[in-house]
Design an enzyme around this catalytic site. Structure first.
Site, PDB file in Angstrom:
ATOM      1  N   ASN A   1       0.846  -1.192   0.000  1.00  0.00           N
ATOM      2  CA  ASN A   1       0.000   0.000   0.000  1.00  0.00           C
ATOM      3  C   ASN A   1       0.881   1.242   0.000  1.00  0.00           C
ATOM      4  O   ASN A   1       2.105   1.133   0.003  1.00  0.00           O
ATOM      5  CB  ASN A   1      -0.979  -0.016   1.185  1.00  0.00           C
ATOM      6  CG  ASN A   1      -0.253  -0.006   2.505  1.00  0.00           C
ATOM      7  OD1 ASN A   1       0.395   0.964   2.866  1.00  0.00           O
ATOM      8  ND2 ASN A   1      -0.333  -1.130   3.226  1.00  0.00           N
TER       9      ASN A   1
ATOM     10  N   ASP B   1      -4.327  -6.317   5.366  1.00  0.00           N
ATOM     11  CA  ASP B   1      -5.307  -7.147   6.078  1.00  0.00           C
ATOM     12  C   ASP B   1      -5.269  -8.592   5.604  1.00  0.00           C
ATOM     13  O   ASP B   1      -5.633  -9.497   6.331  1.00  0.00           O
ATOM     14  CB  ASP B   1      -6.712  -6.571   5.872  1.00  0.00           C
ATOM     15  CG  ASP B   1      -6.879  -5.269   6.658  1.00  0.00           C
ATOM     16  OD1 ASP B   1      -6.557  -5.283   7.857  1.00  0.00           O
ATOM     17  OD2 ASP B   1      -7.276  -4.248   6.062  1.00  0.00           O
TER      18      ASP B   1
ATOM     19  N   LYS C   1       8.799 -17.273  -9.854  1.00  0.00           N
ATOM     20  CA  LYS C   1       8.044 -16.205 -10.514  1.00  0.00           C
ATOM     21  C   LYS C   1       6.916 -16.808 -11.367  1.00  0.00           C
ATOM     22  O   LYS C   1       7.170 -17.733 -12.155  1.00  0.00           O
ATOM     23  CB  LYS C   1       8.998 -15.390 -11.397  1.00  0.00           C
ATOM     24  CG  LYS C   1       8.349 -14.178 -11.984  1.00  0.00           C
ATOM     25  CD  LYS C   1       9.306 -13.400 -12.843  1.00  0.00           C
ATOM     26  CE  LYS C   1       8.528 -12.347 -13.598  1.00  0.00           C
ATOM     27  NZ  LYS C   1       9.286 -11.791 -14.712  1.00  0.00           N
TER      28      LYS C   1
ATOM     29  N   PRO D   1      -2.771 -11.665  10.751  1.00  0.00           N
ATOM     30  CA  PRO D   1      -3.052 -11.413  12.180  1.00  0.00           C
ATOM     31  C   PRO D   1      -3.291  -9.924  12.410  1.00  0.00           C
ATOM     32  O   PRO D   1      -2.725  -9.091  11.708  1.00  0.00           O
ATOM     33  CB  PRO D   1      -1.765 -11.863  12.884  1.00  0.00           C
ATOM     34  CG  PRO D   1      -0.718 -11.876  11.831  1.00  0.00           C
ATOM     35  CD  PRO D   1      -1.410 -12.146  10.520  1.00  0.00           C
ATOM     36  N   ASP D   2      -4.132  -9.603  13.371  1.00  0.00           N
ATOM     37  CA  ASP D   2      -4.356  -8.197  13.719  1.00  0.00           C
ATOM     38  C   ASP D   2      -3.368  -7.838  14.833  1.00  0.00           C
ATOM     39  O   ASP D   2      -3.559  -8.209  15.997  1.00  0.00           O
ATOM     40  CB  ASP D   2      -5.804  -7.992  14.171  1.00  0.00           C
ATOM     41  CG  ASP D   2      -6.130  -6.518  14.319  1.00  0.00           C
ATOM     42  OD1 ASP D   2      -5.275  -5.754  14.816  1.00  0.00           O
ATOM     43  OD2 ASP D   2      -7.240  -6.123  13.929  1.00  0.00           O
TER      44      ASP D   2
ATOM     45  N   LYS E   1     -13.552   0.650  15.825  1.00  0.00           N
ATOM     46  CA  LYS E   1     -12.211   0.038  15.885  1.00  0.00           C
ATOM     47  C   LYS E   1     -11.638   0.112  17.300  1.00  0.00           C
ATOM     48  O   LYS E   1     -11.000  -0.829  17.764  1.00  0.00           O
ATOM     49  CB  LYS E   1     -11.252   0.735  14.908  1.00  0.00           C
ATOM     50  CG  LYS E   1     -11.347   0.157  13.524  1.00  0.00           C
ATOM     51  CD  LYS E   1     -10.364   0.722  12.540  1.00  0.00           C
ATOM     52  CE  LYS E   1     -10.751   0.207  11.150  1.00  0.00           C
ATOM     53  NZ  LYS E   1     -10.235   0.995  10.065  1.00  0.00           N
TER      54      LYS E   1
ATOM     55  N   LYS F   1     -10.693  -3.456  18.667  1.00  0.00           N
ATOM     56  CA  LYS F   1      -9.266  -3.780  18.802  1.00  0.00           C
ATOM     57  C   LYS F   1      -8.796  -3.700  20.252  1.00  0.00           C
ATOM     58  O   LYS F   1      -7.664  -4.050  20.557  1.00  0.00           O
ATOM     59  CB  LYS F   1      -8.445  -2.841  17.933  1.00  0.00           C
ATOM     60  CG  LYS F   1      -8.914  -2.833  16.482  1.00  0.00           C
ATOM     61  CD  LYS F   1      -7.789  -2.901  15.518  1.00  0.00           C
ATOM     62  CE  LYS F   1      -8.298  -3.019  14.095  1.00  0.00           C
ATOM     63  NZ  LYS F   1      -7.309  -3.480  13.171  1.00  0.00           N
TER      64      LYS F   1
HETATM   65  O1  PMT Z   1       2.913   6.267   6.439  1.00  0.00           O
HETATM   66  P1  PMT Z   1       2.355   7.602   5.983  1.00  0.00           P
HETATM   67  O2  PMT Z   1       2.495   7.808   4.508  1.00  0.00           O
HETATM   68  O3  PMT Z   1       2.900   8.748   6.792  1.00  0.00           O
HETATM   69  O4  PMT Z   1       0.786   7.591   6.240  1.00  0.00           O
HETATM   70  C1  PMT Z   1       0.287   7.522   7.542  1.00  0.00           C
HETATM   71  C2  PMT Z   1      -0.914   6.546   7.645  1.00  0.00           C
HETATM   72  C3  PMT Z   1      -2.064   7.045   6.799  1.00  0.00           C
HETATM   73  C4  PMT Z   1      -0.503   5.144   7.181  1.00  0.00           C
HETATM   74  C5  PMT Z   1      -1.291   6.507   9.168  1.00  0.00           C
HETATM   75  O5  PMT Z   1      -1.655   7.783   9.589  1.00  0.00           O
HETATM   76  C6  PMT Z   1      -2.428   5.526   9.419  1.00  0.00           C
HETATM   77  O6  PMT Z   1      -3.596   5.833   9.314  1.00  0.00           O
HETATM   78  N1  PMT Z   1      -2.080   4.266   9.795  1.00  0.00           N
HETATM   79  C7  PMT Z   1      -3.017   3.151   9.960  1.00  0.00           C
HETATM   80  C8  PMT Z   1      -3.384   2.597   8.626  1.00  0.00           C
HETATM   81  C9  PMT Z   1      -4.331   1.409   8.729  1.00  0.00           C
HETATM   82  O7  PMT Z   1      -3.967   0.331   8.375  1.00  0.00           O
HETATM   83  O8  PMT Z   1      -5.460   1.665   9.313  1.00  0.00           O
HETATM   84  P2  PMT Z   1      -6.648   0.555   9.545  1.00  0.00           P
HETATM   85  O9  PMT Z   1      -7.823   1.358   9.860  1.00  0.00           O
HETATM   86  O10 PMT Z   1      -6.701  -0.415   8.430  1.00  0.00           O
HETATM   87  O11 PMT Z   1      -6.146  -0.245  10.814  1.00  0.00           O
HETATM   88  C10 PMT Z   1      -6.531   0.117  12.132  1.00  0.00           C
HETATM   89  C11 PMT Z   1      -5.388  -0.146  13.112  1.00  0.00           C
HETATM   90  O12 PMT Z   1      -5.106  -1.532  13.183  1.00  0.00           O
HETATM   91  C12 PMT Z   1      -4.089   0.534  12.759  1.00  0.00           C
HETATM   92  O13 PMT Z   1      -3.508   0.977  13.974  1.00  0.00           O
HETATM   93  C13 PMT Z   1      -3.254  -0.570  12.134  1.00  0.00           C
HETATM   94  O14 PMT Z   1      -1.860  -0.380  12.377  1.00  0.00           O
HETATM   95  C14 PMT Z   1      -3.754  -1.786  12.896  1.00  0.00           C
HETATM   96  N2  PMT Z   1      -3.725  -3.054  12.148  1.00  0.00           N
HETATM   97  C15 PMT Z   1      -4.477  -3.241  11.037  1.00  0.00           C
HETATM   98  C16 PMT Z   1      -4.471  -4.465  10.404  1.00  0.00           C
HETATM   99  C17 PMT Z   1      -3.666  -5.503  10.925  1.00  0.00           C
HETATM  100  N3  PMT Z   1      -3.638  -6.694  10.338  1.00  0.00           N
HETATM  101  N4  PMT Z   1      -2.923  -5.289  12.008  1.00  0.00           N
HETATM  102  C18 PMT Z   1      -2.933  -4.087  12.628  1.00  0.00           C
HETATM  103  O15 PMT Z   1      -2.235  -3.892  13.627  1.00  0.00           O
END
Ligand code: PMT
Length: 409
Positions: free
Chosen positions: A210, A278, A288, A306-307, A340, A344
């Site tokens: 991403n 995710d 490849k 995993p989360d 969330k 979480k």
């Molecule tokens: O890196 P930059 O370019 O500076 O951009 C910053 C950002 C936009 C990436 C940052 O500000 C941000 O929003 N980070 C979280 C991105 C994200 O994955 O959000 P989410 O809503 O999908 O996840 C929610 C939370 O769960 C986040 O804290 C994420 O780190 C965590 N997560 C999600 C999925 C997963 N499998 N494990 C996790 O720990």
């Protein structure tokens, strides 16, 4: 681990106390410091480069004119990369060189070229310590803000008694810890920060990723380190430098990030700013994947990753006191972020609207700090300013909590 992630340049100069520098080096490392060493010619008369290299687990720097050292590291980098330069033992000769600004060997040149804080632990014969020349040199160094540790009094190796013994390694380590804690509201706290994207392989050359650049997570790690916390940053693949004063662990996938986070626990604070994928491909190909006229495009089966945030927040024994997640939303920001926060199990969520505004990869962010009790909108600001303000909120959280504990307990 009060010195976790701190980079210390230990300069060992000539004197019988150099043997104590080995124990000092061991104790600094035990506190989590990353120690590079310069051994002067005088120092190497008392201890061997081999023992210093073995204990520091790095090569020892000895020669200003070493072509190899200068191309690989260089005295300028040596003098600038450390969070602190510690001279122990500091001989009368090296102290005089420092006072007069001489650049005669690698140690004195590095000290002259440095813009980092310097602490010295003098060690010499009592008459040398009392000599008017040394007294003036010490006064000069103190006026320049160089911090002295010792020396202490007692019987010297030369049989004379008086002031001039190098402070014991444990007292030097305490002084170093104190140096890092001064004016640092999060001193003594440990933090774990995730940052950047994860790359989930499809085959050896392709991946699902991403647009996270790591700017926000890295800025947070740096702000917490500036506030005195020992920080472990676990970063996915990014193109920005590791923040100074932070122990950075590079990973590729969500599973590797989870493992690194688990290894970094216990910590007082966890902040998950990483954009973790995710899903991952169930059976990433070992070779490849070929394309061809007669070959159908591959069908990828995705499975849930995993989360990491949830794993940290629900850890049965090592849950950090404060767990902060991010929420990257494109619609219903508050509602989705609150969901969330609950799902979480974290304490705070920083919500950013990544649909309306350019946030991924940008210099600025526009966030909402959501706790179980309230919501604050923060004006759009640089990611560094957001990180600094988050550091202040975290400091207040601990100050209030510790105040409450003192009141009730
Ligand atoms: O890196 P930059 O370019 O500076 O951009 C910053 C950002 C936009 C990436 C940052 O500000 C941000 O929003 N980070 C979280 C991105 C994200 O994955 O959000 P989410 O809503 O999908 O996840 C929610 C939370 O769960 C986040 O804290 C994420 O780190 C965590 N997560 C999600 C999925 C997963 N499998 N494990 C996790 O720990």
């Amino acid at each position: 681990m009060m010195l976790r992630g701190k980079k210390i340049l230990l300069i060992i100069s000539g004197g019988i106390a150099a043997y104590k520098a080995l124990d000092l080096l061991r104790q600094l490392k035990k506190q989590g410091a990353q120690v590079r060493c310069i051994l002067t010619r005088g120092g190497s008369q008392f201890i061997t480069p081999m023992s210093v290299a073995s204990l520091s687990e790095r090569e020892v720097h000895m020669d200003l004119w070493s072509l190899k050292d200068e191309t690989e590291m260089g005295h300028i980098r040596l003098s600038r990369e450390a969070d602190l330069i510690l001279v122990a033992p500091a001989s009368a000769n090296l102290i005089a060189q420092m006072a007069y600004g001489l650049a005669e060997d690698l140690a004195s040149t590095t000290l002259l070229a440095s813009n980092r804080p310097v602490m010295i632990a003098p060690a010499m014969n009592p008459m040398m310590w009392e000599n008017a020349a040394t007294r003036e040199n010490i006064e000069t160094l103190e006026k320049r803000g160089i911090q002295m540790i010792g020396p202490s009094s007692g019987e010297m190796a030369c049989g004379e008694t008086g002031q001039g013994r190098m402070s014991e390694p444990e007292n030097i380590v305490k002084a170093v810890i104190h140096h890092f804690q001064a004016d640092k509201p999060l001193a003594g706290k440990t933090a774990l920060v995730t940052s950047g994207p994860t790359h989930e392989p499809i085959d050896p050359v392709r991946f699902i990723g991403n647009r996270s650049s790591g700017k926000q997570g890295h800025a947070i790690a740096r702000a917490l380190a500036d506030a005195g916390s020992a920080v472990t940053l676990i970063s996915g693949p990014v193109n920005i430098p590791d923040p100074e004063g932070v122990e950075t662990i590079q990973v590729q996938t969500a599973q590797e990030m989870l493992e690194a986070c688990q290894n970094a626990l216990p910590a007082d604070i966890a902040i998950c700013a990483a954009a973790v994928a995710d899903w991952r491909v169930e059976n990433a190909a070992r070779h490849k994947i070929k394309k061809g006229k007669d070959l159908a495009p591959p069908a990828l089966t995705l499975i849930q990753n995993p989360d990491i945030l949830r794993e940290i927040a629900s850890h049965p024994t090592k849950r950090p006191a404060l767990v902060i997640g991010f929420a990257a939303e494109t619609e219903n920001l508050e509602q989705n972020a609150r969901a969330k926060l609950q799902k979480k199990g974290c304490d705070w969520i920083i919500a950013n609207n990544v649909g309306m505004e350019d946030i991924f990869g940008a210099q600025e962010n526009h966030v909402y700090l959501i706790t179980h009790k309230n919501i604050q909108e923060w004006p759009k600001a640089s990611k560094e300013n957001i990180a600094r303000d988050l550091g202040l909120e975290i400091t207040n959280y601990f100050l209030n909590n510790e105040f409450e504990t003192r009141k009730t307990g």
